[in-house]
Scaffold this active site. Sequence first.
Site, PDB file in Angstrom:
ATOM      1  N   VAL A 105       0.861  -1.188   0.000  1.00  0.00           N
ATOM      2  CA  VAL A 105       0.000   0.000   0.000  1.00  0.00           C
ATOM      3  C   VAL A 105       0.890   1.229   0.000  1.00  0.00           C
ATOM      4  O   VAL A 105       1.835   1.331   0.789  1.00  0.00           O
ATOM      5  CB  VAL A 105      -0.948   0.005   1.221  1.00  0.00           C
ATOM      6  CG1 VAL A 105      -1.720   1.318   1.299  1.00  0.00           C
ATOM      7  CG2 VAL A 105      -1.933  -1.167   1.145  1.00  0.00           C
ATOM      8  N   ALA A 125       4.483   3.996   2.994  1.00  0.00           N
ATOM      9  CA  ALA A 125       4.073   2.761   2.312  1.00  0.00           C
ATOM     10  C   ALA A 125       4.247   1.613   3.292  1.00  0.00           C
ATOM     11  O   ALA A 125       4.850   1.779   4.351  1.00  0.00           O
ATOM     12  CB  ALA A 125       4.926   2.511   1.075  1.00  0.00           C
ATOM     13  N   LYS A 126       3.706   0.491   2.970  1.00  0.00           N
ATOM     14  CA  LYS A 126       3.972  -0.730   3.728  1.00  0.00           C
ATOM     15  C   LYS A 126       3.629  -1.904   2.846  1.00  0.00           C
ATOM     16  O   LYS A 126       2.805  -1.787   1.935  1.00  0.00           O
ATOM     17  CB  LYS A 126       3.109  -0.777   4.996  1.00  0.00           C
ATOM     18  CG  LYS A 126       3.739  -1.564   6.114  1.00  0.00           C
ATOM     19  CD  LYS A 126       4.824  -0.751   6.787  1.00  0.00           C
ATOM     20  CE  LYS A 126       5.499  -1.510   7.894  1.00  0.00           C
ATOM     21  NZ  LYS A 126       6.385  -0.622   8.653  1.00  0.00           N
ATOM     22  N   GLY A 127       4.270  -3.041   3.113  1.00  0.00           N
ATOM     23  CA  GLY A 127       3.947  -4.255   2.383  1.00  0.00           C
ATOM     24  C   GLY A 127       3.868  -5.415   3.347  1.00  0.00           C
ATOM     25  O   GLY A 127       4.267  -5.296   4.506  1.00  0.00           O
ATOM     26  N   ASP A 186      10.585  -5.133   8.110  1.00  0.00           N
ATOM     27  CA  ASP A 186       9.643  -4.976   9.223  1.00  0.00           C
ATOM     28  C   ASP A 186       9.583  -6.345   9.912  1.00  0.00           C
ATOM     29  O   ASP A 186      10.459  -7.194   9.680  1.00  0.00           O
ATOM     30  CB  ASP A 186       8.262  -4.515   8.709  1.00  0.00           C
ATOM     31  CG  ASP A 186       7.356  -4.044   9.845  1.00  0.00           C
ATOM     32  OD1 ASP A 186       7.568  -2.943  10.363  1.00  0.00           O
ATOM     33  OD2 ASP A 186       6.454  -4.797  10.253  1.00  0.00           O
TER      34      ASP A 186
END
Length: 420
Positions: free
Chosen positions: A61, A106-108, A147
Amino acid sequence: MDIYADPAYAMATEQFQVIADYLNLDSNVRERMLYPKRAIAVTLPIHRDDGSIHTYQGYRVQHHLAMGPTKGGVRFHPGVSLGEVAALATWMSWKCALTGLPYGGAKGGVTVNPRDLSLRELEALSRRYMQEMIPFVGPHTDVIGPDMGTNEQVMAWFMDTYSVYKGYAVPEIVTGKPVSIGGTTGRREATGRGVVYLIERAMNVLKMQPDQCTAVIQGFGNVGAVTALGLAYKDGMKITGISDAFAAFHRADGIDITAADKYVNEHGSLAGFTEADPISADNLLTLPCDVLVPAAVEGVITEKNAGQLRCRILAEAANGPTTPAADRILFERWNDIFVIPDILCNAGGVIVSYFEWVQGLQQFFWNESEVIDKLFRILEQAFTAVTKRARDAKIPHRVAAMAIGVERVLAAKKARGLFP
Ligand code: NAD
């Protein structure tokens, strides 16, 4: 938004509404500020070692593109959902803006327990995830990092997959990679080191003596262990409680953190550690202590336990550890508990990731003391700005931190205007 339905996204939304009301944001900009710009969902088939094929779900995202590329880690965890990833991306936006980094959030993530995979399977999944992301990411589009559940090795596989596709080495596509392929010194320790710095600053404000204080740490992974080691050996604090996803321990006269760290490196978790007394995961959070550091998952400080916390400082090393309902209780306990909100507390990670990206783009590398010095300068500015605004406006630290971040993103969006 239904596609993001998830407790973590509900939290991120509720927190934003509080800020939007506080800043009196025009209804025309609220949705534009809150909703992610892009969300990508991918199916990731890989060969398992037993010859079968298993498909995993992966997400990315990108929250907003107003200030530069987006930036954020990738999480490998069984609880990953599109909504959780969207929440984490949203928090990244406010964090980057608060600390003055030229990024959107952002992050995934991939819904998987990485412990269930062999090393070969983990490599296959990492490479397949990166391969599916190639059309959507890039050093000037979206920069990936680590992460929960991912590490330097996973970043190296991401970088290699992207570079093989391009035909030349592109180290600046990921941060948190090994120093041997363009990583920066001090990245692995950056988040925990920043947490320790901010706890020291809070103690300074509260006139507390670190070497006479105790700390309890939930989550003994990268961030939790580095924080524990720093508090114990740099500041002389007694660490009286530690936990991970498998076990929790208490010892009133202080746990030997070097022994715990060695144990986790050898056995993969704290399960079976014998140098402290087992305690329930819930009771760990309400142990009496000077500093409580949630460094694991979201939503662990709730309306059920917020009234029972017995710490003087709550240092939110994890992303989103405190629910909005708990926040309201903590605000009533404003004089008892000094909250270092997550978007400030764990910002050391993305700040040093930014340094790694800058060094990669310039092909000019800094030594570790330069990295640490620049990290502490940025954290100091952010800490001062947050505590001053909270004091002046008589608002909680989280509201102050988020308000600064949201205002900066809003200013960037306003300056650029709305196309077409
Ligand atoms: P990690 O995978 O290295 O460690 C996570 C730790 O939390 C492990 O010890 C795991 O066993 C434990 N854990 C998981 N669920 C738990 C639970 N329910 N109760 C207690 N312990 C539990 O991950 P990390 O990189 O240390 O990340 C920890 C937190 O910090 C996450 O919220 C992450 O988003 C946040 N964070 C990490 C970074 C970074 O640079 N790594 C940067 C900013 C924020």
